[in-house]
Design a protein around this motif. Structure first.
Motif, PDB file in Angstrom:
ATOM      1  N   TYR A  27      60.321  64.465  14.610  1.00  0.00           N
ATOM      2  CA  TYR A  27      60.007  64.655  13.195  1.00  0.00           C
ATOM      3  C   TYR A  27      58.597  65.217  13.053  1.00  0.00           C
ATOM      4  O   TYR A  27      57.669  64.798  13.741  1.00  0.00           O
ATOM      5  CB  TYR A  27      60.077  63.342  12.436  1.00  0.00           C
ATOM      6  N   ILE A  28      58.431  66.131  12.116  1.00  0.00           N
ATOM      7  CA  ILE A  28      57.139  66.779  11.913  1.00  0.00           C
ATOM      8  C   ILE A  28      56.088  65.775  11.449  1.00  0.00           C
ATOM      9  O   ILE A  28      54.972  65.754  11.974  1.00  0.00           O
ATOM     10  CB  ILE A  28      57.268  67.944  10.910  1.00  0.00           C
ATOM     11  N   LEU A  29      56.420  64.921  10.468  1.00  0.00           N
ATOM     12  CA  LEU A  29      55.438  63.970   9.950  1.00  0.00           C
ATOM     13  C   LEU A  29      54.909  63.054  11.046  1.00  0.00           C
ATOM     14  O   LEU A  29      53.697  62.901  11.201  1.00  0.00           O
ATOM     15  CB  LEU A  29      56.020  63.137   8.810  1.00  0.00           C
ATOM     16  N   GLU A  59      61.180  78.185   9.947  1.00  0.00           N
ATOM     17  CA  GLU A  59      62.428  77.472   9.684  1.00  0.00           C
ATOM     18  C   GLU A  59      62.340  76.051  10.196  1.00  0.00           C
ATOM     19  O   GLU A  59      61.710  75.784  11.220  1.00  0.00           O
ATOM     20  CB  GLU A  59      63.604  78.170  10.365  1.00  0.00           C
ATOM     21  N   LEU A  60      63.022  75.151   9.477  1.00  0.00           N
ATOM     22  CA  LEU A  60      63.127  73.764   9.912  1.00  0.00           C
ATOM     23  C   LEU A  60      64.520  73.259   9.611  1.00  0.00           C
ATOM     24  O   LEU A  60      65.277  73.887   8.875  1.00  0.00           O
ATOM     25  CB  LEU A  60      62.039  72.893   9.263  1.00  0.00           C
ATOM     26  N   ASP A  61      64.843  72.108  10.177  1.00  0.00           N
ATOM     27  CA  ASP A  61      66.135  71.465   9.951  1.00  0.00           C
ATOM     28  C   ASP A  61      65.849  70.082   9.397  1.00  0.00           C
ATOM     29  O   ASP A  61      64.998  69.359   9.927  1.00  0.00           O
ATOM     30  CB  ASP A  61      66.911  71.376  11.274  1.00  0.00           C
ATOM     31  N   GLN A  62      66.546  69.705   8.324  1.00  0.00           N
ATOM     32  CA  GLN A  62      66.326  68.403   7.703  1.00  0.00           C
ATOM     33  C   GLN A  62      67.671  67.770   7.318  1.00  0.00           C
ATOM     34  O   GLN A  62      67.959  67.558   6.145  1.00  0.00           O
ATOM     35  CB  GLN A  62      65.387  68.523   6.511  1.00  0.00           C
ATOM     36  N   CYS A  81      59.112  63.897   6.675  1.00  0.00           N
ATOM     37  CA  CYS A  81      59.453  62.688   7.431  1.00  0.00           C
ATOM     38  C   CYS A  81      60.767  62.819   8.191  1.00  0.00           C
ATOM     39  O   CYS A  81      60.981  62.115   9.182  1.00  0.00           O
ATOM     40  CB  CYS A  81      59.469  61.464   6.523  1.00  0.00           C
ATOM     41  N   VAL A  82      61.656  63.717   7.738  1.00  0.00           N
ATOM     42  CA  VAL A  82      62.954  63.885   8.399  1.00  0.00           C
ATOM     43  C   VAL A  82      63.223  65.352   8.747  1.00  0.00           C
ATOM     44  O   VAL A  82      64.368  65.778   8.836  1.00  0.00           O
ATOM     45  CB  VAL A  82      64.115  63.314   7.548  1.00  0.00           C
ATOM     46  N   SER A  83      62.156  66.111   8.967  1.00  0.00           N
ATOM     47  CA  SER A  83      62.308  67.536   9.302  1.00  0.00           C
ATOM     48  C   SER A  83      61.940  67.806  10.749  1.00  0.00           C
ATOM     49  O   SER A  83      60.948  67.281  11.258  1.00  0.00           O
ATOM     50  CB  SER A  83      61.409  68.396   8.404  1.00  0.00           C
TER      51      SER A  83
END
Length: 122
Positions: A27-29, A59-62, A81-83
Protein backbone atom coordinates in the motif's frame (compact mmCIF):
# COMPACT_ATOMS: atom_id res chain seq x y z
CA UNK A 1 10.65 -10.08 -8.41
CA UNK A 2 8.33 -7.26 -7.34
CA UNK A 3 8.68 -4.00 -9.24
CA UNK A 4 9.20 -0.79 -7.25
CA UNK A 5 7.83 2.59 -8.34
CA UNK A 6 8.58 6.18 -7.40
CA UNK A 7 5.56 7.96 -5.94
CA UNK A 8 5.58 11.74 -5.53
CA UNK A 9 2.94 12.93 -3.08
CA UNK A 10 2.14 16.64 -2.89
CA UNK A 11 0.54 17.26 0.52
CA UNK A 12 -1.51 20.33 -0.46
CA UNK A 13 -2.50 21.22 3.11
CA UNK A 14 1.12 21.56 4.31
CA UNK A 15 2.87 22.37 1.03
CA UNK A 16 5.29 19.45 1.52
CA UNK A 17 6.23 17.08 -1.28
CA UNK A 18 7.23 13.52 -0.41
CA UNK A 19 9.01 11.25 -2.89
CA UNK A 20 8.93 7.61 -1.87
CA UNK A 21 9.66 4.22 -3.40
CA UNK A 22 6.78 1.75 -3.22
CA UNK A 23 6.71 -1.91 -4.29
CA UNK A 24 3.72 -2.92 -6.45
CA UNK A 25 2.52 -5.28 -3.73
CA UNK A 26 2.49 -2.69 -0.91
CA UNK A 27 0.00 0.00 0.00
CA UNK A 28 1.24 3.48 -0.87
CA UNK A 29 0.21 5.08 2.45
CA UNK A 30 1.95 2.50 4.62
CA UNK A 31 5.12 2.57 2.51
CA UNK A 32 5.17 6.38 2.52
CA UNK A 33 4.76 6.50 6.30
CA UNK A 34 7.58 3.98 6.70
CA UNK A 35 9.74 6.43 4.73
CA UNK A 36 8.87 9.42 6.93
CA UNK A 37 5.88 10.94 5.13
CA UNK A 38 3.29 12.56 7.39
CA UNK A 39 0.02 12.17 5.49
CA UNK A 40 -3.67 12.32 6.46
CA UNK A 41 -5.55 9.09 7.20
CA UNK A 42 -8.26 7.69 9.47
CA UNK A 43 -9.66 4.22 8.85
CA UNK A 44 -6.82 2.60 6.88
CA UNK A 45 -9.27 0.24 5.19
CA UNK A 46 -10.63 2.23 2.24
CA UNK A 47 -13.97 3.16 3.83
CA UNK A 48 -13.49 6.91 4.41
CA UNK A 49 -12.00 9.75 2.37
CA UNK A 50 -9.35 11.07 4.78
CA UNK A 51 -6.43 9.82 2.65
CA UNK A 52 -7.97 10.80 -0.69
CA UNK A 53 -5.67 11.99 -3.45
CA UNK A 54 -6.07 13.00 -7.06
CA UNK A 55 -3.78 11.24 -9.52
CA UNK A 56 -1.82 13.79 -11.55
CA UNK A 57 0.10 11.20 -13.58
CA UNK A 58 0.67 7.46 -13.53
CA UNK A 59 -1.50 4.50 -12.65
CA UNK A 60 -2.53 2.74 -9.47
CA UNK A 61 -4.83 -0.09 -8.43
CA UNK A 62 -7.29 0.30 -5.56
CA UNK A 63 -9.53 -2.79 -5.50
CA UNK A 64 -10.55 -2.28 -1.84
CA UNK A 65 -11.50 1.42 -2.09
CA UNK A 66 -15.05 1.15 -0.77
CA UNK A 67 -15.04 4.85 0.23
CA UNK A 68 -14.93 6.08 -3.38
CA UNK A 69 -17.62 5.67 -5.98
CA UNK A 70 -16.65 4.30 -9.39
CA UNK A 71 -17.44 7.76 -10.80
CA UNK A 72 -14.84 9.44 -8.54
CA UNK A 73 -12.28 6.73 -9.33
CA UNK A 74 -12.87 7.39 -13.03
CA UNK A 75 -12.22 11.09 -12.35
CA UNK A 76 -8.78 10.24 -10.94
CA UNK A 77 -9.46 10.09 -7.21
CA UNK A 78 -7.83 7.40 -5.10
CA UNK A 79 -7.42 6.35 -1.47
CA UNK A 80 -3.74 5.95 -0.56
CA UNK A 81 -4.45 3.53 2.28
CA UNK A 82 -5.62 0.82 -0.16
CA UNK A 83 -3.78 1.80 -3.35
CA UNK A 84 -0.97 -0.11 -5.03
CA UNK A 85 1.30 1.63 -7.57
CA UNK A 86 1.25 0.22 -11.10
CA UNK A 87 3.73 2.80 -12.46
CA UNK A 88 5.63 5.82 -11.24
CA UNK A 89 3.02 8.24 -9.86
CA UNK A 90 2.38 11.86 -9.01
CA UNK A 91 -0.57 12.50 -6.70
CA UNK A 92 -1.85 15.37 -4.59
CA UNK A 93 -3.83 15.16 -1.36
CA UNK A 94 -7.40 16.40 -1.38
CA UNK A 95 -9.55 18.04 1.25
CA UNK A 96 -11.58 15.25 2.86
CA UNK A 97 -14.73 17.40 3.08
CA UNK A 98 -14.54 18.27 -0.62
CA UNK A 99 -14.24 14.62 -1.63
CA UNK A 100 -17.04 13.65 0.75
CA UNK A 101 -19.24 16.36 -0.77
CA UNK A 102 -18.43 15.15 -4.31
CA UNK A 103 -19.38 11.63 -3.30
CA UNK A 104 -22.39 12.22 -1.06
CA UNK A 105 -23.42 15.85 -1.60
CA UNK A 106 -26.43 14.95 -3.68
CA UNK A 107 -27.86 13.07 -0.68
CA UNK A 108 -27.11 15.64 2.04
CA UNK A 109 -27.46 19.37 2.44
CA UNK A 110 -30.85 19.64 0.71
CA UNK A 111 -32.27 22.08 3.26
CA UNK A 112 -33.28 21.94 6.89
CA UNK A 113 -34.79 18.72 8.20
CA UNK A 114 -36.84 18.17 11.35
CA UNK A 115 -37.60 14.61 12.39
CA UNK A 116 -37.04 13.47 8.84
CA UNK A 117 -39.39 16.03 7.29
CA UNK A 118 -38.35 19.18 5.41
CA UNK A 119 -39.27 22.45 7.13
CA UNK A 120 -41.10 25.27 5.41
CA UNK A 121 -39.02 28.43 5.13
CA UNK A 122 -42.02 30.74 5.88
Amino acid sequence: MTRVHTVEIHHRQTGKVYTVRVPEDRYILQSAENQGADLPFLCRNGACTACAVRVVSGELDQPEAMGLSPKLRDQGYALLCVSYPCSDLRVETQDEDEVYELQFGRYFGKGRVRFGLPLDDD
